[in-house]
Design an enzyme around this catalytic site. Structure first.
Site, PDB file in Angstrom:
ATOM      1  N   ILE A  82      59.066 -69.189  16.690  1.00 53.04           N
ATOM      2  CA  ILE A  82      59.719 -70.666  15.762  1.00 53.04           C
ATOM      3  C   ILE A  82      58.177 -71.673  15.388  1.00 53.04           C
ATOM      4  O   ILE A  82      57.992 -71.611  16.586  1.00 53.04           O
ATOM      5  CB  ILE A  82      60.955 -71.325  16.201  1.00 53.04           C
ATOM      6  N   SER A  83      58.825 -71.524  14.733  1.00 48.13           N
ATOM      7  CA  SER A  83      56.649 -71.889  14.137  1.00 48.13           C
ATOM      8  C   SER A  83      56.831 -73.159  14.613  1.00 48.13           C
ATOM      9  O   SER A  83      58.209 -74.375  14.338  1.00 48.13           O
ATOM     10  CB  SER A  83      56.456 -71.532  12.525  1.00 48.13           C
ATOM     11  N   GLN A  84      55.821 -73.772  14.604  1.00 46.57           N
ATOM     12  CA  GLN A  84      55.446 -74.824  14.883  1.00 46.57           C
ATOM     13  C   GLN A  84      55.820 -76.169  13.449  1.00 46.57           C
ATOM     14  O   GLN A  84      55.330 -75.369  12.635  1.00 46.57           O
ATOM     15  CB  GLN A  84      53.905 -75.628  15.157  1.00 46.57           C
TER      16      GLN A  84
END
Length: 228
Positions: free
Chosen positions: A75-77
């Site tokens: 899950i992206s920053q």
């Protein structure tokens, strides 16, 4: 952002205030890293990242960092999610295609801003879990499906906006062709996981304009379907 996760040592009745403080720090981190669009910030405030992070990493959901999810993905920053969303400049009547559903977090934010969101992933498990979360959140304008995202979604094309959350060496031709004139695509490009740049592609009457936004690091865009 230095994460407050794991610092809850007070009584149970202190927990709601602690969660509110985490979310306040979360939004402050977004602003400090360049996410300034009011509509994007409001959307990210509405969508609880904690609903999309499972297992041992759940306590770190409000830190500005990427986290592992199933199928070897991430899950992206949050600040990168915000910057990518901001670069899309989504209008309330837009139809958006996302390549790389992952946890579903990015699609849930897009759903706050667009009329309709289509999101695809090569991993059946990720799509199934994201669909469950979308349903629990009452997001009725998101359609998730399992397919090879490198070919886009021609049956629903063209799109006002396209967001790609995996890195390709070059913007995939099928995705460029599925972008409406005047449309915008944001994606990471790079020949390795060490050297990637986030770019914004705008389709014009004469072709495509390219703007480089910032260095990033994403998982690669892979053709075919996963086995989970």
């Amino acid at each position: 952002m230095t994460g407050p996760a794991g610092e809850d040592h007070g009584r149970d009745d202190d927990l709601p205030a602690t969660l509110a403080e985490r979310k306040m720090r979360f939004l402050f981190a977004l602003r400090s890293r360049g996410v300034t669009d009011a509509r994007v910030l409001t959307a990210m405030e509405k969508v609880d990242r904690g609903r999309f992070v499972r297992g041992i990493f759940a306590a770190r959901a409000y830190e500005d960092m990427p986290l592992p999810i199933a199928c070897g993905q991430t899950i992206s920053q949050p600040s990168v999610v915000g910057l990518m969303t901001q670069a899309l400049n989504i209008g309330p009547r837009d139809t958006v295609l996302e390549i790389g559903t992952g946890s579903g977090y990015q699609a849930a934010i897009l759903a706050q801003l667009a009329r309709r969101v289509y999101t695809v992933d090569r991993w059946k498990r990720l799509v199934r879990e994201a669909q469950e979360t979308f349903s629990a959140l009452g997001l009725v304008n998101v359609t998730a499906m399992t397919t090879d995202g490198s070919f886009g979604l021609p049956d629903q094309a063209p799109f006002d906006r396209i967001l790609v959350t995996a890195a390709a060496e070059d913007p995939p031709g099928p995705l460029l062709q599925q972008l409406k004139p005047g449309g915008i695509m944001v994606l990471p490009v790079g020949q390795s996981d060490a050297v990637q740049h986030l770019i914004k592609v705008t389709r014009t009457e004469r072709g495509f304009d390219y703007d480089e936004l910032r260095p990033v690091r994403f998982v690669p865009l892979v053709e075919g379907l996963g086995n989970e």
